[in-house]
Design a protein around this motif. Structure first.
Motif, short mmCIF file in Angstrom:
data_model
loop_
_atom_site.label_atom_id
_atom_site.label_comp_id
_atom_site.label_asym_id
_atom_site.label_seq_id
_atom_site.Cartn_x
_atom_site.Cartn_y
_atom_site.Cartn_z
N ILE A 175 45.08 -26.31 -3.51
CA ILE A 175 45.68 -27.62 -3.18
C ILE A 175 44.68 -28.46 -2.40
O ILE A 175 44.43 -29.63 -2.73
N PHE A 176 44.11 -27.83 -1.37
CA PHE A 176 43.16 -28.62 -0.56
C PHE A 176 41.92 -29.00 -1.36
O PHE A 176 41.32 -30.06 -1.15
N GLY A 177 41.56 -28.11 -2.28
CA GLY A 177 40.41 -28.43 -3.12
C GLY A 177 40.64 -29.67 -3.96
O GLY A 177 39.76 -30.52 -4.13
N SER A 178 41.87 -29.79 -4.48
CA SER A 178 42.14 -30.97 -5.31
C SER A 178 42.18 -32.23 -4.47
O SER A 178 41.67 -33.28 -4.88
N ILE A 179 42.78 -32.10 -3.27
CA ILE A 179 42.75 -33.28 -2.38
C ILE A 179 41.31 -33.68 -2.09
O ILE A 179 40.96 -34.87 -2.06
N CYS A 180 40.48 -32.67 -1.90
CA CYS A 180 39.07 -32.93 -1.59
C CYS A 180 38.40 -33.72 -2.70
O CYS A 180 37.70 -34.71 -2.45
N SER A 181 38.62 -33.30 -3.94
CA SER A 181 37.92 -34.00 -5.02
C SER A 181 38.43 -35.42 -5.19
O SER A 181 37.66 -36.34 -5.46
N LEU A 182 39.76 -35.61 -4.98
CA LEU A 182 40.29 -36.97 -5.11
C LEU A 182 39.70 -37.89 -4.06
O LEU A 182 39.28 -39.02 -4.34
N SER A 183 39.68 -37.39 -2.82
CA SER A 183 39.18 -38.27 -1.74
C SER A 183 37.69 -38.52 -1.89
O SER A 183 37.19 -39.55 -1.47
N GLY A 184 36.99 -37.55 -2.49
CA GLY A 184 35.56 -37.77 -2.67
C GLY A 184 35.27 -38.98 -3.50
O GLY A 184 34.41 -39.81 -3.17
N VAL A 185 36.03 -39.13 -4.56
CA VAL A 185 35.82 -40.29 -5.43
C VAL A 185 35.99 -41.58 -4.65
O VAL A 185 35.19 -42.51 -4.76
N LEU A 186 37.06 -41.62 -3.83
CA LEU A 186 37.35 -42.85 -3.09
C LEU A 186 36.23 -43.17 -2.10
O LEU A 186 35.74 -44.29 -2.02
N VAL A 187 35.84 -42.15 -1.32
CA VAL A 187 34.87 -42.40 -0.26
C VAL A 187 33.55 -42.90 -0.82
O VAL A 187 32.90 -43.77 -0.25
N ILE A 188 33.16 -42.36 -1.96
CA ILE A 188 31.88 -42.78 -2.52
C ILE A 188 32.00 -44.14 -3.17
O ILE A 188 31.08 -44.95 -3.12
N ALA A 189 33.18 -44.43 -3.74
CA ALA A 189 33.31 -45.69 -4.46
C ALA A 189 33.34 -46.90 -3.54
O ALA A 189 33.17 -48.02 -4.00
N LEU A 190 33.59 -46.69 -2.23
CA LEU A 190 33.77 -47.86 -1.38
C LEU A 190 32.47 -48.62 -1.05
O LEU A 190 32.41 -49.83 -1.27
N PRO A 191 31.43 -47.98 -0.51
CA PRO A 191 30.26 -48.81 -0.15
C PRO A 191 29.38 -49.18 -1.33
O PRO A 191 28.53 -50.06 -1.21
N VAL A 192 29.60 -48.53 -2.45
CA VAL A 192 28.67 -48.77 -3.57
C VAL A 192 28.70 -50.21 -4.06
O VAL A 192 27.64 -50.79 -4.30
#
Lengths: 651, 210
Positions: free
Chosen positions: A381-398
């Motif tokens: 469960i935490f792994g899936s949350i991790c991958s979802l949030s990763g996308v968001l965090v990287i997509a913001l400053p780009v």
């Protein structure tokens, strides 16, 4: 003064009644309003559009054009209105400033046109209201940047007298300035490529030999690779030393990024040479070879895109920093969570929190190698949350970085486009200027005909010729004609001496011809003598006795560029300056004749003549009329006797 | 439709916003110029000039105290004129509704600029009498005096003493309070002012303001 509330001044004065009974001293006498005229409507006619306002409205700001007596200069007695020959649209916002006390900047207006209107009407742009001030400042900055780009390019062309060192530096910085620079540019690029490819190929397994298999090429052909490496490093060293020599500020050059890259690229080789003897540090020596890959960064001198990328990254440093920081935070959080979630399961790869960092990074960047996977449900469960949030965090400053890159890239594109258009623009300017110069020569011929007609007294033809040129043109040509007549020392100019000593403007081609002719002649000496007087007279003056013969003169209208066959000098236009030789005054001949002789002889000869190079791209605002005047004033130095004006020619 | 708007939460928000909007843009129109001309001593042209200036600064037709203070402070950049402006506002706002309309404005100006000496002194007394009880006490005068001295600001030469207002009030009362009862009534005030030449002369200043 509270000009915005000037209408409330009577109220403020009335409110002073509260002070009167309290005051102990007598009050000062009030100023009398002698001009007891009633408030009247003023009509402002701006290019046909009539604006009307009260006089007191305009009087609110007495330090502007409309508020002061300066507007009387524009008063039209017949129509009883003030006439301004300006843009009525821009005038709207200016008049609104008087009415409301706030100056607004209309967005559709061109920034320089608006600025000019403000300056004309005496209003400082700093009082633009807050609502429009930001926009105004942004547009102004953009415009300035654009103009600065233009000026920087002009600076390149305006350097006629470079010494060897400066030429070299210019060649290094702008390869397209000369063929040698271009050659150098490509050669270094080629060697960088060779060096990088060599480094890469060195490690490729090169086929099997009898004893060992899969030996990398580097060890099999050591000598060959060493030779190539040496050659490349030698070229790079030479290049670096040449740049160092040519740099205008050596200290600054050594601190610049490109030179540091150069040094890092060649240093490992020399260190390797020095340290091959010592076996202990041979391990470090191998590590040094890694630095050879920095040679690839030398390509950034050759590629503008690389430079832009580097500059973008530098300018987005804060966004990148934010990205890094937020990623680090997220990694630590998720690694901790995953570690504790997976602690229970046996044979878990999540042995410690730092070990979980690897899993978190791989998951957040959506790589998902699969070497570490969670086995417990909580972990998944935490792994899936991790991958979802990763996308968001990287997509913001780009997107911020991308937009920055796009802006800088387009700026560069614009600069390139302007450079390409510059040639066309300059050609247009040249045509305009030569057109006006030719117009003068044309009218001169007509003018001479005019004089003949006057002598013969034919009225109709005279009138026809007069009509063909406008009054402005004819006055301008008269002015140039007067100047021609002025540049003559002898009082003989008003005689009918056909061996005219006046200087005249001539057509460019004719001048060239004369120059070539006289260049073939050899001049005996600079000391004036009767003999030498004749020879130039014969050749330079052409057939004597004809007024129309074009004489070589010291005047070449600035506008005329050199013809296209003198290709490399296209940037230059020559203006000859006569250097008055003090020695000539002591000659036995009369001074007057001396001078004319000087002036005739001096023009095409390169001995004491020097050319001043003035670059062509003058501001297009220069009226075509004015350029004719720029030619002649240069000849004023001779009258100030004894001055040696010498400039080294770059021809 | 009513149900629709009632149930839509966003719609109700905009309704309330509109209500606020309506209240804040209430527009006051003055009486006709003829009536004003009768009631005041200004000519039509003068009324026109006055109204243009008034409306330019207060497009809604009324001045509230904030605006009033702001306008008045523009004439006294060095000091703090808010207290005095407050007192002025109270004096102009004859119907005590918290705003000065054009009529109030013009009536006040008419008295000051076109009235008789008695009218003017009356108006000044009204200004000083903060609680409008017919007499000026020392505290009221002290407030007025402080507000006037505040308008001067800090940067004066010679520097202002702290008790300057108090001393000034003492000298004022000495002059005005004839029966020494600690308050100044309207008659005492007018009498003493008429006896003082300086004050009479300064009253003449207001004849030519407009």
């Amino acid at each position: 003064m509270a000009t915005g509330v000037a209408a409330w001044l009577p109220f403020a004065r009335a409110a002073a009644i509260g002070w009167m009974p309290v005051a102990n001293c007598p009050m000062p006498i009030a100023p009398r309003d002698n001009s007891r005229k009633q408030d009247e409507l003023i009509i402002l006619n701006v290019s046909g559009r009539r604006f009307q306002t009260w006089r007191t409205t305009l009087d609110r700001y007495p330090d502007t054009l409309l508020g002061s007596s300066e507007k009387d200069f524009f008063y039209n007695e017949e129509t009883k209105e003030y006439f301004f020959d300006r843009d009525p649209d821009a005038f709207r916002s200016i008049l609104n400033f008087y009415r409301t006390g706030k100056l607004h900047y209309p967005r559709h207006e061109c920034i320089s046109a608006y600025d000019e209107e403000l300056i004309f009407f005496g209003i400082i742009p700093e009082i633009i209201g807050d609502c429009c001030y930001e926009e105004y400042k942004d547009r102004k900055r953009e415009n300035l940047e654009r103009l600065q780009d233009d000026q920087e390019e002009n600076k390149d062309l305006k350097q006629p007298n470079l010494n060897f060192r400066e030429t070299m530096w210019r060649a290094f910085e702008n390869p397209h300035t000369s063929t040698l620079a271009l050659v150098f540019y490509y050669v270094t690029g080629f060697f960088i490529a060779i060096s990088v490819i060599t480094n890469v190929v060195e490690t490729v397994p090169c086929g099997t030999t009898t004893n060992q298999k899969d030996m990398p090429c580097g060890e099999r052909y050591t000598v060959a690779f060493f030779c190539i490496d040496t050659a490349c490093v030698m070229i790079f060293t030479v290049e670096y030393l040449l740049r160092l020599f040519a740099a205008p500020s050596r200290y600054r050059f050594m601190r610049s990024v490109m030179s540091i890259i150069d040094v890092v690229a060649i240093l490992p080789y020399y260190i390797g040479l020095v340290m091959t003897n010592n076996e202990d540090v041979s391990g470090a020596f191998v590590t040094l070879r890694v630095f050879r890959v920095f040679r690839i960064f030398k390509f950034s001198r050759h590629s503008q895109g690389l430079r832009i990328l580097g500059y973008t990254l530098k300018s987005c440093a804060s966004e990148l920093g934010f990205l890094l920081f937020s990623l680090t935070m997220a990694i630590i959080i998720f690694a901790t969570v995953m570690f504790y979630a997976e602690k229970g399961s046996s044979s878990s790869k999540f042995t410690s929190i730092p070990a979980s960092f690897w899993y978190t990074i791989v998951t957040m960047t959506t790589l998902g190698y699969g070497d570490m996977v969670p086995k417990t449900i909580a972990g998944k469960i935490f792994g899936s949350i991790c991958s979802l949030s990763g996308v968001l965090v990287i997509a913001l400053p780009v997107p911020v970085i991308v937009s920055n890159f796009s802006r800088i890239y387009h700026q560069n594109q614009r600069a390139d486009k302007r450079r390409a258009q510059k040639k066309a623009r300059l050609a247009r300017i040249r045509i305009a200027k030569s057109g006006s110069a030719n117009a003068f020569l044309q009218s001169k011929h007509n003018g001479l005909l005019n004089e003949l007609l006057e002598l013969t007294g034919s009225e109709e033809d005279e009138q026809k010729l007069i009509k063909s040129t406008s009054l402005l043109e004819s006055q301008h040509h008269h002015l140039l004609h007067c100047l021609e007549k002025t540049t003559v020392r002898t009082p003989l100019c008003f005689t009918l001496n056909t061996h005219s000593s006046a200087h005249e403007f001539v057509d460019e081609q004719v001048y060239e011809q004369n120059c070539l002719e006289t260049a073939l002649q050899t001049y005996p000496s600079h000391s004036p003598s009767i003999a030498s007087h004749n020879s130039p007279a014969v050749t330079c003056c052409g057939a004597s006795g004809k007024k129309n013969t074009p004489l070589p003169n010291a005047n070449l209208p600035l506008a005329n560029p050199l013809p296209s066959h003198r290709g490399p000098l296209q940037e230059l236009s020559a203006l000859h300056i006569q250097s008055a030789d003090p020695l000539s005054h002591t000659s036995s001949r009369s001074n007057l004749n001396l001078r004319t002789d000087e002036s005739k002889r001096v023009n095409c000869k390169s001995g004491r003549i020097t050319t001043a190079i003035i670059s062509l791209p003058r501001p297009p605002a220069l009226a075509p009329d004015a350029d004719g005047l720029h030619g002649p004033p240069q000849r004023r130095p001779p009258p100030s006797a004894g001055t040696n004006i010498v400039k080294v020619s770059a021809l | 439709m009513a149900i629709f708007t009632a149930t839509n939460p966003f719609m109700s928000l905009t309704d309330s916003v509109e209500d606020d909007f309506e209240l804040s843009t209430v527009c006051h129109r003055p009486e006709s110029m003829d009536k004003l001309e009768e009631q005041t001593k200004f000519t039509k042209k003068e009324l026109q000039v006055l109204y243009r200036g008034f409306k330019n600064e207060c497009p809604s037709g009324v001045v509230n105290e904030e605006n009033f203070k702001h306008i008045y402070s523009q004439f006294f950049p060095q000091g703090d004129s808010s207290m005095y402006a407050h007192f002025l506002f109270e004096a102009f706002d004859t119907n005590k509704n918290g705003s000065v309309s054009f009529e109030d404005f013009v009536f006040g100006l008419s008295i000051i600029l076109r009235g008789t000496i008695n009218d003017r002194l009356n108006w000044a007394f009204n200004l000083y009498d903060l609680n409008k009880d017919g007499c000026i006490t020392k505290e009221e005068m002290l407030d007025i005096m402080k507000s006037i001295y505040d308008m001067m600001g800090k940067y004066t030469y010679p520097t202002m003493m702290d008790d300057a207002p108090r001393e000034h009030v003492e000298s004022f009362f000495q002059k005005m309070d004839q029966n020494r009862d600690g308050v100044v009534t309207i008659d005492e005030f007018i009498d003493s002012c008429k006896k003082d030449e300086n004050i009479m002369q300064s009253m003449q200043l207001f004849d030519n303001v407009i």
